[in-house]
Structure formats: C-alpha cells, structure tokens
Design an enzyme around this catalytic site. Structure first.
Site, PDB file in Angstrom:
ATOM      1  N   CYS A   2     -11.081  -0.958  32.982  1.00  0.00           N
ATOM      2  CA  CYS A   2     -11.876  -1.365  34.145  1.00  0.00           C
ATOM      3  C   CYS A   2     -12.685  -2.561  33.667  1.00  0.00           C
ATOM      4  O   CYS A   2     -12.766  -2.843  32.479  1.00  0.00           O
ATOM      5  CB  CYS A   2     -12.846  -0.270  34.571  1.00  0.00           C
ATOM      6  SG  CYS A   2     -12.046   1.215  35.145  1.00  0.00           S
ATOM      7  N   ARG A  26      -8.217  -6.539  34.461  1.00  0.00           N
ATOM      8  CA  ARG A  26      -8.467  -5.295  33.724  1.00  0.00           C
ATOM      9  C   ARG A  26      -8.248  -4.059  34.596  1.00  0.00           C
ATOM     10  O   ARG A  26      -8.308  -2.928  34.121  1.00  0.00           O
ATOM     11  CB  ARG A  26      -9.895  -5.285  33.181  1.00  0.00           C
ATOM     12  CG  ARG A  26     -10.212  -6.381  32.206  1.00  0.00           C
ATOM     13  CD  ARG A  26     -11.670  -6.385  31.838  1.00  0.00           C
ATOM     14  NE  ARG A  26     -12.064  -5.164  31.175  1.00  0.00           N
ATOM     15  CZ  ARG A  26     -11.982  -4.975  29.850  1.00  0.00           C
ATOM     16  NH1 ARG A  26     -11.515  -5.947  29.088  1.00  0.00           N
ATOM     17  NH2 ARG A  26     -12.345  -3.852  29.287  1.00  0.00           N
ATOM     18  N   TRP A  72      -9.582   0.586  37.280  1.00  0.00           N
ATOM     19  CA  TRP A  72      -8.226   1.069  37.001  1.00  0.00           C
ATOM     20  C   TRP A  72      -8.393   2.576  36.873  1.00  0.00           C
ATOM     21  O   TRP A  72      -9.025   3.069  35.940  1.00  0.00           O
ATOM     22  CB  TRP A  72      -7.684   0.473  35.709  1.00  0.00           C
ATOM     23  CG  TRP A  72      -6.282   0.844  35.401  1.00  0.00           C
ATOM     24  CD1 TRP A  72      -5.163   0.323  35.988  1.00  0.00           C
ATOM     25  CD2 TRP A  72      -5.823   1.807  34.457  1.00  0.00           C
ATOM     26  NE1 TRP A  72      -4.037   0.893  35.456  1.00  0.00           N
ATOM     27  CE2 TRP A  72      -4.410   1.813  34.509  1.00  0.00           C
ATOM     28  CE3 TRP A  72      -6.457   2.650  33.558  1.00  0.00           C
ATOM     29  CZ2 TRP A  72      -3.629   2.629  33.708  1.00  0.00           C
ATOM     30  CZ3 TRP A  72      -5.678   3.468  32.751  1.00  0.00           C
ATOM     31  CH2 TRP A  72      -4.283   3.464  32.833  1.00  0.00           C
ATOM     32  N   ASN A  98     -17.051   1.719  32.345  1.00  0.00           N
ATOM     33  CA  ASN A  98     -15.673   1.496  31.860  1.00  0.00           C
ATOM     34  C   ASN A  98     -15.460   2.473  30.708  1.00  0.00           C
ATOM     35  O   ASN A  98     -16.243   2.517  29.775  1.00  0.00           O
ATOM     36  CB  ASN A  98     -15.498   0.057  31.375  1.00  0.00           C
ATOM     37  CG  ASN A  98     -14.144  -0.145  30.699  1.00  0.00           C
ATOM     38  OD1 ASN A  98     -13.165   0.503  31.072  1.00  0.00           O
ATOM     39  ND2 ASN A  98     -14.095  -0.989  29.688  1.00  0.00           N
ATOM     40  N   GLY A  99     -14.382   3.260  30.795  1.00  0.00           N
ATOM     41  CA  GLY A  99     -14.089   4.207  29.718  1.00  0.00           C
ATOM     42  C   GLY A  99     -13.785   5.577  30.294  1.00  0.00           C
ATOM     43  O   GLY A  99     -13.502   5.727  31.481  1.00  0.00           O
ATOM     44  N   GLU A 469      11.281  -5.874  24.065  1.00  0.00           N
ATOM     45  CA  GLU A 469      10.290  -6.678  24.798  1.00  0.00           C
ATOM     46  C   GLU A 469      10.848  -7.113  26.149  1.00  0.00           C
ATOM     47  O   GLU A 469      10.150  -7.090  27.164  1.00  0.00           O
ATOM     48  CB  GLU A 469       9.857  -7.880  23.962  1.00  0.00           C
ATOM     49  CG  GLU A 469       8.841  -8.775  24.639  1.00  0.00           C
ATOM     50  CD  GLU A 469       7.565  -8.052  25.102  1.00  0.00           C
ATOM     51  OE1 GLU A 469       7.307  -6.910  24.657  1.00  0.00           O
ATOM     52  OE2 GLU A 469       6.845  -8.624  25.937  1.00  0.00           O
ATOM     53  N   LYS A 473       9.130  -6.142  29.767  1.00  0.00           N
ATOM     54  CA  LYS A 473       8.792  -7.175  30.756  1.00  0.00           C
ATOM     55  C   LYS A 473       9.395  -6.848  32.115  1.00  0.00           C
ATOM     56  O   LYS A 473       8.731  -6.887  33.139  1.00  0.00           O
ATOM     57  CB  LYS A 473       9.296  -8.552  30.300  1.00  0.00           C
ATOM     58  CG  LYS A 473       8.491  -9.217  29.225  1.00  0.00           C
ATOM     59  CD  LYS A 473       7.145  -9.717  29.640  1.00  0.00           C
ATOM     60  CE  LYS A 473       6.005  -8.788  29.468  1.00  0.00           C
ATOM     61  NZ  LYS A 473       5.697  -8.098  28.268  1.00  0.00           N
ATOM     62  N   GLU A 476       7.904  -3.581  33.821  1.00  0.00           N
ATOM     63  CA  GLU A 476       6.478  -3.537  34.185  1.00  0.00           C
ATOM     64  C   GLU A 476       6.153  -4.462  35.354  1.00  0.00           C
ATOM     65  O   GLU A 476       5.118  -4.274  35.993  1.00  0.00           O
ATOM     66  CB  GLU A 476       5.583  -3.844  32.995  1.00  0.00           C
ATOM     67  CG  GLU A 476       5.529  -5.260  32.518  1.00  0.00           C
ATOM     68  CD  GLU A 476       4.483  -5.436  31.421  1.00  0.00           C
ATOM     69  OE1 GLU A 476       3.393  -4.854  31.511  1.00  0.00           O
ATOM     70  OE2 GLU A 476       4.760  -6.170  30.474  1.00  0.00           O
ATOM     71  N   HIS A 492      26.532   6.924  21.288  1.00  0.00           N
ATOM     72  CA  HIS A 492      26.085   8.285  20.937  1.00  0.00           C
ATOM     73  C   HIS A 492      25.363   8.951  22.102  1.00  0.00           C
ATOM     74  O   HIS A 492      24.420   9.711  21.894  1.00  0.00           O
ATOM     75  CB  HIS A 492      25.197   8.214  19.693  1.00  0.00           C
ATOM     76  CG  HIS A 492      25.918   7.653  18.510  1.00  0.00           C
ATOM     77  ND1 HIS A 492      26.902   8.343  17.828  1.00  0.00           N
ATOM     78  CD2 HIS A 492      25.848   6.429  17.922  1.00  0.00           C
ATOM     79  CE1 HIS A 492      27.387   7.587  16.863  1.00  0.00           C
ATOM     80  NE2 HIS A 492      26.766   6.418  16.877  1.00  0.00           N
ATOM     81  N   LYS A 586      -4.525  -4.959  32.226  1.00  0.00           N
ATOM     82  CA  LYS A 586      -4.224  -5.886  31.122  1.00  0.00           C
ATOM     83  C   LYS A 586      -4.699  -5.344  29.779  1.00  0.00           C
ATOM     84  O   LYS A 586      -4.049  -5.531  28.764  1.00  0.00           O
ATOM     85  CB  LYS A 586      -4.929  -7.225  31.385  1.00  0.00           C
ATOM     86  CG  LYS A 586      -4.737  -8.262  30.300  1.00  0.00           C
ATOM     87  CD  LYS A 586      -3.323  -8.769  30.263  1.00  0.00           C
ATOM     88  CE  LYS A 586      -3.127  -9.861  29.235  1.00  0.00           C
ATOM     89  NZ  LYS A 586      -1.701 -10.227  29.091  1.00  0.00           N
TER      90      LYS A 586
END
Ligand code: AGP
Length: 591
Positions: A2, A26, A72, A98-99, A469, A473, A476, A492, A586
């Site tokens: 947040c 954020r 968030w 925030n937290g 990666e 990308k 997300e 396999h 982020k």
C-alpha cells in the site's frame, strides 16, 4: 503493498492527492484522504483508482494537514468501507497503514468486548480504536502505548484533532520522512517524497516519528530520543511528464539503462577486497519474482565461471528453509524496490547467521540497502509499471559484472575472457535497439498468443531463466495461464497438456543445444501446439522471433526483450491495464 503519505504545510490536500497518484503503483484497489481543517478531521475515501478519489474531494478543499492512502487489499474485500484512512470512533484520530498487523484479531476481540464497533473488516482500523482507548491527554503517550501492543509489519501515519503535529510508527514497512519547501512529509516511497522534500531520512524500525512546524523528532517506544540522519533528497523524474503507459516506455529505456548500469558498476566496483572474496565457499542470489529470475539467470552463467556453488533461492523459501549460512557465505539480495518484505527478512536471516550481505537494488536508500553490508545500484531509473522490465535487464548487468569480478579474483576466469565479456556489454544496447526497431513484428505475434488457452515458455540452461521471466511477464499482465519449463523436462509429464490452442515460446540461444531444442519443438508441434522461437538461429515448425547473436554469457540480457514486448502487446490486444494489472502491486512489503 500500500502507499501512505502525510504532510503538514501549504497545499497539503493537493500535494497529498498528487503523492497518491505517484504511489498508485504500490496498490490501487481503493484510496482515501483525511484532511485536518477548522472543523476537525474530514475523511474522503472510495473504491478504485486515485482519480475516483480526486473526483469526490471538494474542489479547492483547504487544510494544513492531510494524510492519504492507496490500498492493495490484504485483510478485507476491496470496497470503500475497507479503504483507509480510518477514524477512531470519536473522530479525534485518523490513521493510514501499510503492512499487516498480525495480532489484530486478538486486539479487535478485546476492543469489541469493551464495546467497540468496527466499520471495516481490516486489521488497520484496530489502530484507530486503540489510539482512542489509550489517549489520556498526551498523544505521544497514546501512540507509544498503541505501538507496544502491535505485532507484524506496519508504517502508520496518524492525524489528530488534539495536536497540530502528525505522528507515525514504523516497523518493517517503509517510512521515509521529508523536510523542505515549507512542509514536513511522511511517505512509503523515497522517490515520491523527494518531489517536495529537500532533506529525507529513512525511519529505523520500532520508531515513533513526531513531525510538526517546529521540526521532526524520533523516539523509541519508551520515549527515548532516537538519532536519525537526514540526507539530501535525490532529484526525481517528474512522473506526470510520462505520457501514455509506463511499461512500454520503460522497455524502450533498456538500452540506455544498460549503459548507465555498467557505468555505475565500473564506478563503484565490487566493494569487496581480494582476501574476503577468496574466503567465500558459497554464493546465494536471493529475490522474488523478476528479481529472483535475474538471480536464476546469473547463477546459470556463474556456474560457467566460478569454482563454488552459486545458488538462486526464492526469498520466501529461504526464510523458512534450512540453507547453510556462515561467515564464508556471500548472499546477494536482489530487489528493484529494496522494500520487498520477503527479501528483507531473508537478508536479516543471513545477517543473524554471520553471512556477508550485498544488496543489488534500484533504490539506494531502501530498507534492503540499509540492511546490507554492501549495495550495488542497478541504475535503472524510476520503474513505475508493476511488471518489471528495465530493472530486470539492469539487475542482470550488475550481477554479471559482480560475478565476473568475483571469478577474476578467485582465479577461475582468465583476464582475456574477463576483458572480452566486460567489453561485450557495450554491444548490448545496439542489439536491443535492433529488437525494439522490429517491435511491430512482435506486436503481430501477439495475435498468435492472445487466444491461447495456455502458453509454455521453454529453454535449457541459461535459456530456462529467460523462459521463466517471459512467462511471468505474460501471465502478470495478460492474465493468460503460463508456465516456464526446462525444455528437456516436457516429456516427463507436461507434454500431456499439449494440444491445439496451446502456445509454446522456445528460447534457443545456445548453438551447442540447437539439435536438442529442435527436438523439443518437434515434440510439442507433433501434439498440436503452436511454437514461437526466440533465437539467433532458424528452427523448422516454429515462428521465428529473431534476436542478434551477442556474447553467450550476456545473451540473456537480450533474449528477454522480445518476451517483454510480446507480453506487452498481448496484454494490449486483450485490453488489459498493462501498468497496473489486477490483484498485484509493484512492491510487496508484506510477507
Ligand atoms: C515483476 O514483474 C513483478 N512485479 C514482481 O515479481 C517483482 O519482481 C517482485 O515483487 C520483486 O520486487 P522487487 O524487485 O522490488 O523486490
């Protein structure tokens, strides 16, 4: 996770709203502001983006003090009721947080048993109730008593009708204090606060901050003064100047940022003397998400250079697993924001066990940088899109140069090869420019990908991290299911998933493995999958996504760029918000 902001000074309301726009990366589920004016504390809050909040705040609203929050969600659904700030029941306190307050349920039950009524399902609202309960004429004392009851991670900013000042408490979540330009500021993000502040300070853990027109004071929970140094705020790029989307802009910055990353490394160097380097018996590369993938990539390269184990480890795994650490351990902590809680906790663990800690970050004044013995600045510049792109490429450059220096000192890399590879970094910007110039072809490939039921990214050795990666990308920002697999592993089990409608992106940069990759491509094509191949070489049965051949130790820096673009264009084709994808933030500052 947040974003929080608070200020006392001229333009408090408009600046707080602007700060929230800056902090939106954020978290962007909901937002709110509390303004202190003649009539006491007034809160405006709403679900959705910051603009929704700006739309409901009365035009020209004045107030010398304001606190704001962009959320968030961790506890409680995404809705206006769960948006911050929160009043205390008597409306004499307003808080943003925030937290995660890990013991909030116990505290909430106790408060309810004492008659408290809650308006939200959040952990944060508990703080407002505690402040009211603990207030007995002295705000600082109420804040101290409240702070002592909280466990978990929190950066809390408090406004009150009882006092002209702002109060804050900080434990594990970031809180930067700023002064200058006629105001005092409290914020989650140092770049944000540096837009107004001339001097900034990073708040230590378990500290209470009191900011007012007479200055800024730091105390421990017992009320003892804590010495905190201020330093000059960095110049920051004007975020509002970026027109359009951040992600595509940040991808196009990659060539220049690679130059800056190398220049910064050549200036700062390894920062470890030869005797220290020679004693190490193991190296860890620890991070989350894209940062972890950069460690994965560099570990694959470092295995070709070094005589000791170089282990990439996901930070949240490292914390709770039993990886050996001692004074002969060198641990690199990779983090664009430098505020990722999992990575910081892993760093604390290594420090407790006597290891050497080294931050590789884009944020020099972050918690992680402060926690580590050394810091390397990846010099990627402000990265605002939630999907990390240029930071990944810059992490690779910085980490590869670090590994080359370690190998040279340990005598496992001859000087000629060292010089060749370091010089070859200078060829990368042009190679990437060539890819960026052909981005139209990549945009057309997005039409091949956007309707796939799933997309598998495959590669071997140093190409597998690139696959990881590329997969991250795509999923997300496009929300298409995607996985990365070592190409040899498909047979396999995963081949069972290959059918019409499934996409495969093969990364094949190693000439020595061409035949093997050709076989993997045939295997999936035979089962109905459509294949795109990122390679300097041509492969049958695959749509080519050609990349220039560069030094094989560095090609991961280049091979990822088409995948970054492919993800971007696919997400655009699907109408996604490429800068702020759903459910994400982020910087994940909670474990
Ligand atoms: C990458 O695109 C994601 N946004 C995410 O995985 C990110 O890399 C991860 O959260 C780590 O962030 P950091 O580099 O700031 O520590």
């Amino acid at each position: 996770m947040c974003g929080i902001f608070g200020m006392i000074g001229g333009g408090a309301v408009s600046n707080t709203l602007r700060a929230l726009k800056y902090l939106e990366y954020r978290g962007y589920d909901s937002a709110g502001i509390a303004v202190k004016g003649d009539g006491g504390l007034k809160i405006y809050k709403t679900e959705g983006r910051i603009q929704n909040l700006v739309d409901i705040v009365p035009q020209g609203l004045q107030g010398g003090t304001a606190i704001g929050h962009t959320r968030w969600a961790t506890h409680g659904a995404v809705c206006a009721e769960n948006a911050h700030p929160f009043y205390s029941p008597d409306r004499n306190f307003a808080v943003v947080h925030n937290g995660i307050i890990e013991n909030y349920l116990t505290l909430k039950e106790e408060l309810i048993s004492q008659g408290a009524e809650f308006s939200s399902a959040t952990d944060s609202e508990t703080v407002a109730h505690l402040l009211m309960r603990e207030y007995n004429g002295d705000v600082l004392e109420a804040v101290q008593k409240t702070a002592k009851q909280l466990s978990g991670s929190f950066a809390i900013v408090i406004a009150t009708t009882y006092d002209q000042r702002l109060f804050a408490v900080k434990r594990r979540s970031p809180l930067v204090v700023g002064i200058g330009n006629g105001g005092v500021y409290l914020c989650s993000d140092i770049r944000c606060v540096s837009r107004w502040a001339e001097q900034v300070a990073v708040t230590p853990d378990n500290t209470i901050v009191v900011t007012g027109s007479d200055g800024v004071y730091f105390y421990d929970y017992e009320g003892n003064a804590v010495q905190v140094d201020f330093f000059d705020a960095e110049e920051v790029e004007e975020m509002e100047q970026v027109k359009g989307e951040f992600m595509i802009k940040e991808i196009y910055e990659i060539p220049e940022r690679i130059r800056l990353a190398k220049r910064e490394y050549m200036r700062s160097g390894l920062q470890l003397n030869a005797e220290t380097v020679r004693k190490f018996k193991r190296i860890y590369l620890i991070g989350c998400g894209t940062a972890y993938n950069s460690g994965l990539q560099v570990a694959a390269v470092a295995r070709k250079l070094l005589d000791i184990d170089v282990l990439p480890v996901i930070a949240s795994e490292f914390i709770y697993d039993n990886y050996p650490v001692d004074s002969k351990t060198l641990a690199f902590f990779i983090s664009q924001s430098g505020e990722t809680a999992d990575t910081i906790r892993a760093c604390e663990k290594v420090k407790e066990q006597g290891g050497c800690t080294y931050a590789v970050t884009n944020t020099k004044s972050s918690q992680l940088a402060y926690a580590c013995d050394r810091t390397a600045d990846i010099s990627a510049g402000g990265e605002f899109a939630v999907a990390s792109t240029k930071a990944y490429n810059c992490q690779l450059i910085t980490l590869l140069l670090l590994m080359l220096d370690v190998a040279k000192i340990r005598g496992t890399l001859d000087v000629e090869l060292y010089d060749r590879v370091v010089a070859a970094v200078d060829e990368l910007p042009e190679a990437i420019d060539n890819i960026l110039n052909d981005s139209y072809d990549i945009a057309r490939l997005a039409d091949e990908v956007k309707d796939c039921s799933a997309v598998f990214f495959i590669g071997r050795t140093t190409d597998y991290p690139t696959a990881a990666e590329g997969s991250l990308k795509l999923k997300e920002i496009s929300y298409i299911h995607s996985e990365a697999y070592p190409a040899g592993e498909l047979k396999h089990g995963t081949l069972a998933l290959m059918e019409e409608g499934v996409g495969v992106v093969a990364i094949a940069t190693d000439g020595d493995l061409k035949e093997k990759m050709a076989l993997s491509i045939k295997e999936v094509v035979a089962r109905g999958a459509k294949v795109i191949c990122v390679s300097p070489y041509k492969f049958e049965n695959a749509i080519p996504l050609a990349i220039p051949a560069v030094d094989k130790l560095l090609i991961g820096v280049v091979a990822v760029v088409p995948l970054q673009l492919l993800a971007y264009y696919t997400a655009k084709r699907l109408g996604r918000d490429v800068d702020k994808p759903r459910n994400l933030a982020k910087s994940v500052t909670v474990e």
